[in-house]
Design a protein around this motif. Structure first.
Motif, mmCIF file in Angstrom:
data_model
loop_
_atom_site.group_PDB
_atom_site.id
_atom_site.type_symbol
_atom_site.label_atom_id
_atom_site.label_comp_id
_atom_site.label_asym_id
_atom_site.label_seq_id
_atom_site.Cartn_x
_atom_site.Cartn_y
_atom_site.Cartn_z
ATOM 1 N N ILE A 1 0.862 -1.197 0.000
ATOM 2 C CA ILE A 1 0.000 0.000 0.000
ATOM 3 C C ILE A 1 0.890 1.236 0.000
ATOM 4 N N CYS A 2 0.285 2.373 -0.247
ATOM 5 C CA CYS A 2 0.968 3.679 -0.348
ATOM 6 C C CYS A 2 2.197 3.803 0.571
ATOM 7 N N SER A 3 3.357 4.024 -0.039
ATOM 8 C CA SER A 3 4.568 4.098 0.783
ATOM 9 C C SER A 3 4.733 5.456 1.473
ATOM 10 N N TYR A 4 3.888 6.451 1.135
ATOM 11 C CA TYR A 4 3.814 7.633 2.010
ATOM 12 C C TYR A 4 3.233 7.169 3.347
ATOM 13 N N THR A 5 2.148 6.390 3.252
ATOM 14 C CA THR A 5 1.461 5.926 4.451
ATOM 15 C C THR A 5 2.390 5.069 5.300
ATOM 16 N N ASN B 1 -10.512 12.809 -2.479
ATOM 17 C CA ASN B 1 -10.437 13.170 -3.905
ATOM 18 C C ASN B 1 -9.204 12.566 -4.576
ATOM 19 N N GLN B 2 -8.246 12.077 -3.799
ATOM 20 C CA GLN B 2 -7.034 11.515 -4.402
ATOM 21 C C GLN B 2 -6.994 9.993 -4.254
ATOM 22 N N CYS B 3 -7.485 9.488 -3.125
ATOM 23 C CA CYS B 3 -7.461 8.034 -2.899
ATOM 24 C C CYS B 3 -8.163 7.714 -1.579
ATOM 25 N N ARG B 4 -8.528 6.439 -1.384
ATOM 26 C CA ARG B 4 -9.129 6.060 -0.116
ATOM 27 C C ARG B 4 -8.061 5.806 0.947
ATOM 28 N N GLU B 5 -6.803 5.608 0.502
ATOM 29 C CA GLU B 5 -5.720 5.316 1.433
ATOM 30 C C GLU B 5 -5.615 6.375 2.535
ATOM 31 N N VAL B 6 -5.850 7.645 2.135
ATOM 32 C CA VAL B 6 -5.704 8.718 3.128
ATOM 33 C C VAL B 6 -6.685 8.555 4.291
ATOM 34 N N GLU B 7 -7.842 7.956 4.006
ATOM 35 C CA GLU B 7 -8.826 7.771 5.076
ATOM 36 C C GLU B 7 -8.281 6.802 6.134
ATOM 37 N N ASP B 8 -7.721 5.681 5.666
ATOM 38 C CA ASP B 8 -7.160 4.698 6.607
ATOM 39 C C ASP B 8 -5.959 5.265 7.351
ATOM 40 N N TRP B 9 -5.120 5.944 6.580
ATOM 41 C CA TRP B 9 -3.891 6.531 7.128
ATOM 42 C C TRP B 9 -4.223 7.546 8.236
ATOM 43 N N PHE B 10 -5.136 8.491 7.921
ATOM 44 C CA PHE B 10 -5.434 9.559 8.865
ATOM 45 C C PHE B 10 -6.267 9.041 10.046
ATOM 46 N N GLY C 1 2.406 10.941 -13.276
ATOM 47 C CA GLY C 1 2.434 10.133 -12.060
ATOM 48 C C GLY C 1 3.331 10.719 -10.993
ATOM 49 N N MET C 2 3.585 9.904 -9.987
ATOM 50 C CA MET C 2 4.332 10.375 -8.814
ATOM 51 C C MET C 2 5.804 10.601 -9.143
ATOM 52 N N PRO C 3 6.468 11.513 -8.428
ATOM 53 C CA PRO C 3 7.935 11.577 -8.515
ATOM 54 C C PRO C 3 8.532 10.339 -7.844
ATOM 55 N N PHE D 1 -7.013 16.361 -11.469
ATOM 56 C CA PHE D 1 -6.694 15.277 -12.411
ATOM 57 C C PHE D 1 -6.900 13.889 -11.798
ATOM 58 N N ILE D 2 -6.314 13.658 -10.629
ATOM 59 C CA ILE D 2 -6.317 12.305 -10.041
ATOM 60 C C ILE D 2 -7.734 11.812 -9.732
ATOM 61 N N ASN D 3 -8.651 12.758 -9.562
ATOM 62 C CA ASN D 3 -10.019 12.387 -9.175
ATOM 63 C C ASN D 3 -10.929 12.160 -10.375
ATOM 64 N N THR E 1 3.313 1.364 -5.292
ATOM 65 C CA THR E 1 2.425 1.409 -4.130
ATOM 66 C C THR E 1 1.350 2.493 -4.262
ATOM 67 N N CYS E 2 1.220 3.087 -5.450
ATOM 68 C CA CYS E 2 0.148 4.078 -5.647
ATOM 69 C C CYS E 2 -0.541 3.829 -6.970
ATOM 70 N N PHE E 3 -1.514 2.930 -6.971
ATOM 71 C CA PHE E 3 -2.215 2.685 -8.238
ATOM 72 C C PHE E 3 -3.063 3.892 -8.616
ATOM 73 N N ASN E 4 -3.443 4.688 -7.601
ATOM 74 C CA ASN E 4 -4.299 5.862 -7.867
ATOM 75 C C ASN E 4 -3.637 6.864 -8.804
ATOM 76 N N ASN E 5 -2.312 6.923 -8.730
ATOM 77 C CA ASN E 5 -1.624 7.907 -9.555
ATOM 78 C C ASN E 5 -0.670 7.210 -10.526
ATOM 79 N N ASP F 1 8.703 3.650 -7.620
ATOM 80 C CA ASP F 1 7.809 3.965 -6.509
ATOM 81 C C ASP F 1 8.121 5.365 -5.981
ATOM 82 N N LEU F 2 7.138 5.938 -5.295
ATOM 83 C CA LEU F 2 7.343 7.271 -4.754
ATOM 84 C C LEU F 2 8.388 7.274 -3.646
ATOM 85 N N CYS F 3 8.337 6.292 -2.742
ATOM 86 C CA CYS F 3 9.261 6.284 -1.591
ATOM 87 C C CYS F 3 10.014 4.975 -1.430
HETATM 88 S S1 SF4 Z 1 -2.518 9.339 -4.011
HETATM 89 FE FE1 SF4 Z 1 -1.090 7.630 -3.896
HETATM 90 S S2 SF4 Z 1 0.748 8.457 -2.968
HETATM 91 FE FE2 SF4 Z 1 -0.903 9.915 -2.560
HETATM 92 S S3 SF4 Z 1 -1.679 9.303 -0.552
HETATM 93 FE FE3 SF4 Z 1 -2.920 8.266 -2.080
HETATM 94 S S4 SF4 Z 1 -1.983 6.248 -2.386
HETATM 95 FE FE4 SF4 Z 1 -0.506 7.583 -1.333
#
Ligand code: SF4
Length: 392
Positions: free
Chosen positions: A66-70, A104-113, A250-252, A302-304, A333-337, A362-364
């Protein structure tokens, strides 16, 4: 950026955590200092420390896919560490009084936050806009406006400040000015040679992510724009004369910014635009309609959007920046972007005739990135673009 982090460390005002394309303006209108965990994730990536922390999050039960920011951010938290200690002398990441996310960017942020909501025992508010739309109509805007408004009692209770429409308008006006300047900064790359690359943009975007809605962001982009415009006048670019112009989707790859920047420059290729840096241009902000315009701006990103909408946006950027080739970063780890996953890169090539390629990374999490393989792929792609240019 230093002042921003030091201010967060002083904790003189209540702190709200917010997603990077969340309602920062509304939060600032209540006097919150706003902290962005994704920015922290990017710091972990850019300092190449993410890999030290991801295992701690995995041990806690988060998948390494899953998201490596998370995972890097939560892993750093579980390890009681942060680059903010070493670089800015903060004791820890700033503790939240309120946590706000926007899916608006992904559901991952909901779990993360929500994880942090439990850890810090603090209120968590979510905005859930409709996703994957071709067009954003007034119906969707009305729905998101309701969600924005629903946040107000919680913001008032946590901050102790009553909602003030004039203050909200004022913050939104400053945010609109900063985002307009950021847009002009990015557009200087339309020049040949371009004075700024995507890789420079990933660093200069710091203030538009974490300081939009403040006078500091406006000052920063005014100064940057003046310098870039002067460079355009003088013909000073990131390369003397670019052999080809590339778009990055996509992501850097945060831990490889310098290596990749140098690779393109050595090959006389200029990466002049990206979906990523363009994601913080909010042309819809209008202080006279603060709720409606914020809801529209943050839902239209864009991402949304649907593939159809993304395709149109990509085609516009290709034309505007005179793009010769598009690189899609498949961020593991970011299929959303990672917009290649359903074949957009092939359809874009078919519709525009512009060569496209996919870079795996990957981003991270650098375990998903092979430097040798990527260098070979990119160099071959640049050769392919050049021969394609000769043919047309
Ligand atoms: S858009 Fe991708 S990189 Fe950004 S928080 Fe969501 S899953 Fe992580």
């Amino acid at each position: 950026m230093r002042d921003y982090f030091l201010r967060l460390g002083e904790k003189k005002a209540p702190v709200a955590w917010c997603t990077s394309v969340g309602p920062a303006e509304l939060l600032r209108a209540f006097g919150f200092e706003v902290y962005f965990p994704e920015n922290h994730g990017a710091l972990l990536g850019a300092t190449r420390t993410a890999g030290d922390y991801i295992p701690a999050a995995m041990k806690y039960g988060f998948s390494g896919h899953i998201c490596s920011y998370t995972t890097s951010d939560i892993g750093a938290y579980l390890s009681n560490d942060t680059p903010l200690k070493k670089h800015y002398g903060l004791e820890s990441i700033p503790q939240p009084d309120l946590i706000v996310y926007n899916t608006n960017q992904c559901r991952e942020v909901e779990d993360w936050f929500s994880f942090y909501g439990k850890e810090f025992n603090c209120p968590v508010v979510g905005i859930h806009p409709p996703r994957y739309l071709d067009e954003v109509t007034k119906d969707e805007v009305a729905l998101v406006v309701q969600q924005f408004r629903k946040m107000i009692p919680t913001c008032e209770a946590v901050s102790g400040v009553s909602f003030d429409m004039d203050r909200f308008k004022d913050v939104l006006r400053m945010s609109a000015e900063a985002t307009g300047l950021w847009q002009q900064v990015l557009k200087t790359a339309k020049a040949s040679p371009p004075p700024i690359s995507f890789f420079d943009g990933t660093i200069h975007m710091g203030p538009i992510v974490v300081l939009r809605g403040t006078p500091e962001a406006i000052e920063y982009y005014k100064a940057l724009l003046a310098e870039l415009e002067e460079n355009v006048q003088k013909g000073i670019g990131i390369v003397e004369q670019e052999a080809c112009r590339i778009f990055w989707d996509g992501m850097p790859i945060w831990g490889k910014l310098r290596a990749l920047s140098e690779l393109f420059i050595q090959n006389h290729a200029a990466v002049v635009a990206s979906t990523y840096c363009n994601s913080w241009i909010f042309e819809d902000f209008d202080e006279n309609k603060p709720f409606e315009s914020s809801a529209l701006a943050y839902t239209r990103i864009f991402i949304n959007r649907s593939e159809k909408a993304k395709m149109e946006m990509l085609k516009d950027w290709i034309e505007e920046y005179r793009i010769d080739g598009v690189i899609f970063h498949d961020s593991k780890t970011c299929f959303n972007n990672s917009n290649n996953r359903f074949g957009l890169h092939l359809r874009l090539k078919e519709e525009t005739g512009i060569p496209t390629m996919v870079v795996e990374g990957d981003l991270c999490d650098l375990r998903f990135f092979s430097e040798g393989q990527t260098i070979t792929k990119i160099e071959t792609f640049i050769e392919q673009i050049e021969s394609h240019k000769e043919l047309v």
